[in-house]
Design an enzyme around this catalytic site. Structure first.
Site, PDB file in Angstrom:
ATOM      1  N   HIS A   8       0.851  -1.198   0.000  1.00 17.03           N
ATOM      2  CA  HIS A   8       0.000   0.000   0.000  1.00 17.03           C
ATOM      3  C   HIS A   8       0.888   1.250   0.000  1.00 17.03           C
ATOM      4  O   HIS A   8       2.027   1.210   0.493  1.00 17.03           O
ATOM      5  CB  HIS A   8      -0.894   0.015   1.246  1.00 17.03           C
ATOM      6  CG  HIS A   8      -2.091  -0.892   1.141  1.00 17.03           C
ATOM      7  ND1 HIS A   8      -3.158  -0.818   1.993  1.00 17.03           N
ATOM      8  CD2 HIS A   8      -2.380  -1.885   0.264  1.00 17.03           C
ATOM      9  CE1 HIS A   8      -4.059  -1.735   1.666  1.00 17.03           C
ATOM     10  NE2 HIS A   8      -3.606  -2.402   0.616  1.00 17.03           N
TER      11      HIS A   8
ATOM     12  N   GLU B 175       0.893   3.856   1.846  1.00 16.90           N
ATOM     13  CA  GLU B 175       1.381   4.256   3.170  1.00 16.90           C
ATOM     14  C   GLU B 175       2.581   3.408   3.599  1.00 16.90           C
ATOM     15  O   GLU B 175       3.538   3.922   4.189  1.00 16.90           O
ATOM     16  CB  GLU B 175       0.280   4.098   4.236  1.00 16.90           C
ATOM     17  CG  GLU B 175      -0.972   4.905   4.003  1.00 16.90           C
ATOM     18  CD  GLU B 175      -2.045   4.101   3.269  1.00 16.90           C
ATOM     19  OE1 GLU B 175      -1.710   3.433   2.262  1.00 16.90           O
ATOM     20  OE2 GLU B 175      -3.206   4.152   3.693  1.00 16.90           O
TER      21      GLU B 175
ATOM     22  N   CYS C 147      -6.147   1.714   5.998  1.00 14.65           N
ATOM     23  CA  CYS C 147      -6.745   0.466   6.496  1.00 14.65           C
ATOM     24  C   CYS C 147      -6.059   0.102   7.824  1.00 14.65           C
ATOM     25  O   CYS C 147      -5.112   0.768   8.236  1.00 14.65           O
ATOM     26  CB  CYS C 147      -6.573  -0.659   5.476  1.00 14.65           C
ATOM     27  SG  CYS C 147      -4.858  -1.214   5.295  1.00 14.65           S
TER      28      CYS C 147
ATOM     29  N   CYS D 225      -2.211  -0.426   7.553  1.00 11.38           N
ATOM     30  CA  CYS D 225      -1.423   0.809   7.449  1.00 11.38           C
ATOM     31  C   CYS D 225      -1.478   1.623   8.741  1.00 11.38           C
ATOM     32  O   CYS D 225      -0.476   2.203   9.157  1.00 11.38           O
ATOM     33  CB  CYS D 225      -1.904   1.627   6.261  1.00 11.38           C
ATOM     34  SG  CYS D 225      -1.581   0.792   4.694  1.00 11.38           S
TER      35      CYS D 225
END
Lengths: 148, 148
Positions: free
Chosen positions: B57, B59, B87, B90
Site C-alpha cells: 500500500h 502508506e 486500512c 497501514c
C-alpha cells in the site's frame, strides 16, 4: 527412516527456529512460516532493527515471500504459523492476503489483534492460538530478561 | 516568484499526484507523502498489483521510504498525507512508526481504521480527515467506474 509428522507443532517448531534466528540478531524473537500443501513456501523472522523498518515484522516478510513464491498476491490456500499473536498491522495484511488459516503460539495481550472490534479477519478465516504457547512466550520473555 | 504555501492542501495535492501515477499503472489510485519540517522526504503510491504484494500500500511504501531517508525507524517528527483513510494494516504500521500526525483525504467506510476499537493510534497521535476529500474520493470512484 523417520516419517515427518506434519502437525501444527511441527510447523510451529519451524517458526520457532526463525524466532531463534531473530534473537541471534538482537531482534525481538518472532518467527513465521507459510505452509501450502504441507510444504513450507516462506520463512521469515522479525527484522525491524536490522532494516530500520517497523513494517519488517516476521509475518509481513513471510507474506511477501510466499506471494513471490506463488507469483500471486493471494494466500487463500495457505496457513501462516507465527510464534506470537499478530499485531493489527500483520492481521490486516493477512486479511488482505485472504489467508486461509492463521496459527499462532503465544498470545500478545497488549499488541495482539484479538481484542479489536470489529474483527479484522473475515469470518471464514480460521484462527487458532496456543500452539507451543509456553515455548513461544518463553523466547520473548527471555529476550527482554537478557536486555535488563 | 511564487511563494509556496505549505498548507495541508498543498501536500495533499502531492499525494494526489502519486495516486494519479498509481491509476496510470492500473493500480487502485491511492497516494501518500511523508513530510518532515515542510519537506517531502518520501513519496509513494499503491503497487499491490505490480508487485503482487498485498503489503505494498502507498502508506507502507512511504513509511519504509521515509525511514530509509532518515536512517531510523521512527517518524515521530513527521506527518503522513494520504488520499484515502488508511486500512488497519497501514494504521498499525503508522502507529509502530510513532507517526506524529496523519492527514487523509477521503474516508473509507468499509476498510478504514476509524471504526476499530480500541483505537489503533496512540492518543497523542494527531489524526485529521477530509482534506480535499472530494478530489481524493473522485479518483477512486472514477477508477472503478472505468473498470466496468
Amino acid at each position: 527412516m523417520t516419517k515427518i509428522n506434519f502437525s501444527d507443532e511441527y510447523f510451529m517448531k519451524q517458526a520457532l527456529r526463525e524466532a531463534q534466528m531473530a534473537a541471534q540478531k538482537d531482534e525481538i524473537p518472532v518467527g513465521a512460516v507459510v505452509v501450502c500443501n504441507d510444504q513450507i513456501i516462506a520463512r521469515a523472522h522479525n527484522l525491524t532493527e536490522t532494516l530500520h523498518d517497523v513494517t519488517a515484522h516476521a509475518e509481513m516478510l513471510a507474506i511477501t515471500g510466499a506471494a513471490e513464491y506463488l507469483g500471486g498476491k493471494y494466500l487463500n490456500e495457505c496457513t501462516l504459523y507465527v510464534t506470537l499473536e499478530p499485531c493489527v498491522m500483520c492481521a490486516g495484511a493477512l486479511n488482505w492476503a485472504q489467508i486461509k488459516k492463521v496459527v499462532f503460539g503465544a498470545s500478545d495481550e497488549k499488541r495482539g489483534f484479538m481484542k479489536h472490534t470489529p474483527p479484522i479477519f473475515h469470518t471464514k478465516a480460521q484462527i487458532q492460538g496456543g500452539i507451543l504457547a509456553d515455548k513461544c512466550s518463553e523466547m520473548v520473555v527471555d529476550f527482554f530478561k537478557n536486555k535488563r
